[in-house]
Design an enzyme around this catalytic site. Structure first.
Site, mmCIF file in Angstrom:
data_model
loop_
_atom_site.group_PDB
_atom_site.id
_atom_site.type_symbol
_atom_site.label_atom_id
_atom_site.label_comp_id
_atom_site.label_asym_id
_atom_site.label_seq_id
_atom_site.Cartn_x
_atom_site.Cartn_y
_atom_site.Cartn_z
ATOM 1 N N THR A 134 37.819 34.977 43.919
ATOM 2 C CA THR A 134 37.449 35.355 42.623
ATOM 3 C C THR A 134 37.731 34.170 41.526
ATOM 4 O O THR A 134 38.657 33.544 41.744
ATOM 5 C CB THR A 134 38.287 36.607 41.965
ATOM 6 O OG1 THR A 134 37.992 36.644 40.573
ATOM 7 C CG2 THR A 134 39.731 36.560 42.288
ATOM 8 N N GLU A 136 38.751 34.586 38.930
ATOM 9 C CA GLU A 136 40.040 34.832 38.239
ATOM 10 C C GLU A 136 41.353 33.892 38.343
ATOM 11 O O GLU A 136 42.204 33.692 37.803
ATOM 12 C CB GLU A 136 40.501 36.285 38.391
ATOM 13 C CG GLU A 136 39.678 37.277 37.731
ATOM 14 C CD GLU A 136 40.241 37.274 36.069
ATOM 15 O OE1 GLU A 136 41.109 37.164 35.605
ATOM 16 O OE2 GLU A 136 39.017 36.975 35.226
ATOM 17 N N TYR A 158 46.598 40.972 39.201
ATOM 18 C CA TYR A 158 45.351 40.676 39.941
ATOM 19 C C TYR A 158 45.386 39.265 40.566
ATOM 20 O O TYR A 158 45.181 39.276 41.866
ATOM 21 C CB TYR A 158 44.308 41.226 39.384
ATOM 22 C CG TYR A 158 42.895 40.872 39.912
ATOM 23 C CD1 TYR A 158 42.517 41.875 40.891
ATOM 24 C CD2 TYR A 158 41.848 39.909 39.440
ATOM 25 C CE1 TYR A 158 41.295 41.597 41.625
ATOM 26 C CE2 TYR A 158 40.835 40.064 40.101
ATOM 27 C CZ TYR A 158 40.415 40.608 41.299
ATOM 28 O OH TYR A 158 39.151 40.421 41.721
ATOM 29 N N LYS A 162 45.379 37.897 44.316
ATOM 30 C CA LYS A 162 44.326 37.248 45.003
ATOM 31 C C LYS A 162 44.409 35.969 45.151
ATOM 32 O O LYS A 162 43.916 35.280 46.190
ATOM 33 C CB LYS A 162 42.837 37.369 44.110
ATOM 34 C CG LYS A 162 42.253 38.851 43.879
ATOM 35 C CD LYS A 162 41.471 39.010 44.876
ATOM 36 C CE LYS A 162 40.578 40.208 44.906
ATOM 37 N NZ LYS A 162 39.824 40.561 45.829
#
Ligand code: NAP
Ligand code: G4F
Length: 384
Positions: A134, A136, A158, A162
């Site tokens: 991601t 992110e 999160y 990840k």
């Protein structure tokens, strides 16, 4: 010729649903991992579902969970997939601050469980693996636009989980020669997007405001910028990544970034409603200023025009600090040159086309009986 077999974790989610449909159209047999739930959780793939008594099914679902190694190992062993798409995750950034340990388990260790199962089952040379990484990961961005070589700086439980998933995928590729790749996907949305992600929250709320079912929407950080694409375009990229001779990691993005504020403005405009933002910080609001009556009638329906006319001058957007995050990702914009040159991947949807698709779907949905009964035609304060 034998059909290719794909295993999709997270098949009941937005991307899982589009990817399953895409692979079935390509002639794959698709196995999907779904979680047990006290309610039906397969709505996004119900149109693909086949009764277990049908012969030669091309969609087969298995109960499972990314936190359960034994179960994942059994499913991978039984299905012997040519390709695994690991899309399952606790995917909501704000919620990850409330459930950090679970998020680490599912989104971080879950990736390891899949890679290790493939290795232990001696499928390393047969099974190709796609890991749903991601944008992110870039968090507090160190370079703009972000590309494959941009350093990571995750800003939520999160994103940290990840990050582990990203590197363990790279490590298994390098250590065991596995065809394991990361897709570093920037935000992608669709009519199937979960209702609490910002774009869907906005298109649902605008639909409800247009139909007189909701008075106002309350939002968090309006100044954050995101690079939004359409999930249909992004599942094509996932597939293309696993068709390459060599595994690698790819940024998938449109290269266009937009604030949440502008996304809201563009979405109202798409149904003929003009709004103006005023004030700052938690006092910022948006007031309804104009209606293009012909466009509104075409998109929402003439029946709803009179009630909305009376609301000109009223606030339709406010800020609720409860939606702020302890640490925010302020800016994301991706450079997908590698995907364009190596995969030949280009997005087909513009942001306006994405908004059209989402609003069209949500207006239709909200007009359905069940929604109208919930809200009636009275104007409600509707929080979510
Ligand atoms: P989504 O709609 O939230 O779907 C997530 C899927 O994972 C759902 O099927 C969910 O099942 C399943 N799941 C959650 N926890 C699980 C667990 N412990 N075990 C098994 N399954 C579990 O997410 P999405 O937007 O399709 O995203 C797909 C993947 O891409 C995710 O890994 C996400 O983190 C990543 N990603 C998404 C974006 C984006 O903009 N959409 C961008 C970059 C990366 P239920 O249906 O039962 O909840
Ligand atoms: O839609 P969002 O919740 O998505 P976010 O945090 O960017 O995460 C999504 O994209 C990631 C890819 O970059 C995925 F990895 C992840 O799984 C997920 O799919 O929030 C977008 C932005 C944030 O800056 C947030 O603070 O919108 C801002 N925002 C402002 N008001 C809001 C709200 N977000 C939500 N969910 N709700 C609001 O009311």
């Amino acid at each position: 010729m034998n059909k290719k077999v794909a295993l999709i974790t997270g098949i009941t989610g937005q991307d899982g649903a589009y990817l399953a449909e895409y692979l079935i159209k390509k002639g794959y047999i698709v196995h999907g991992v779904k979680r047990r739930s006290s309610m039906f959780n397969t709505e996004r793939i119900d149109h693909l579902y086949q009764d277990p008594h049908v012969e030669n099914r091309n969609l087969i679902l298995h109960y499972g969970d990314l936190t359960d190694s034994l179960n994942l190992t059994r499913i991978i062993g039984e299905t012997q997939p040519d390709e695994i798409y690991n899309l399952a995750a606790m995917s909501h950034v704000k919620v990850s601050f409330d459930t950090p340990e679970y998020t680490a388990n599912a989104d971080g260790l879950g990736v390891l469980r899949i890679l290790e199962a493939v290795r232990l089952l001696r499928l390393s040379q047969k099974t190709r693996i796609y890991q749903a990484s991601t944008s992110e990961l870039y968090g507090l961005v160190q370079e703009t636009p972000q590309k494959e070589t941009t350093p990571f700086y995750p800003r939520s439980p999160y994103a940290v989980a990840k990050l582990y998933g990203y590197w363990i995928t790279v490590n298994y590729r390098e250590a065991y020669g596995m065809h394991a790749s990361n897709g570093i996907l920037f935000n992608h949305e669709s009519p199937l997007r979960g209702e609490t992600f910002v774009t869907r929250k906005v298109t649902r709320a605008i639909s409800r405001i247009a139909l007189g079912m909701q008075k106002k929407m309350y939002m968090g950080n309006l100044s954050a910028k995101r690079d939004w694409g359409h999930a249909k375009d992004y599942v094509r990229a996932m597939y293309a990544i696993l068709q390459q001779d060599e595994p690698s990691d790819y940024v998938i993005a449109t290269g266009v970034t937009t604030t949440i504020r502008d996304f809201i403005r563009m979405s109202f405009e798409a149904i003929g409603v003009g709004i103006t933002f005023r004030g700052e910080g938690i006092d910022e609001t948006a007031v309804l200023t104009s209606i293009d009556e012909q466009l509104f009638a075409e998109k929402a329906g003439e029946d709803y025009l009179e009630a909305l006319r009376k609301r000109i001058g009223e606030d339709v957007v406010g800020v609720d600090p409860n939606y702020f995050r302890p640490t925010e990702v302020e800016l994301l914009i991706g450079d997908a040159t590698k995907a364009r040159t190596r995969l030949g991947w280009e997005p087909e949807y513009s942001l306006s086309a994405l908004i059209e698709d989402m609003l069209h779907n949500d207006l239709k949905l909200m007009k359905k009986d069940s929604y109208l009964k919930k809200g009636g035609y009275t104007i409600l304060n509707y929080f979510e």
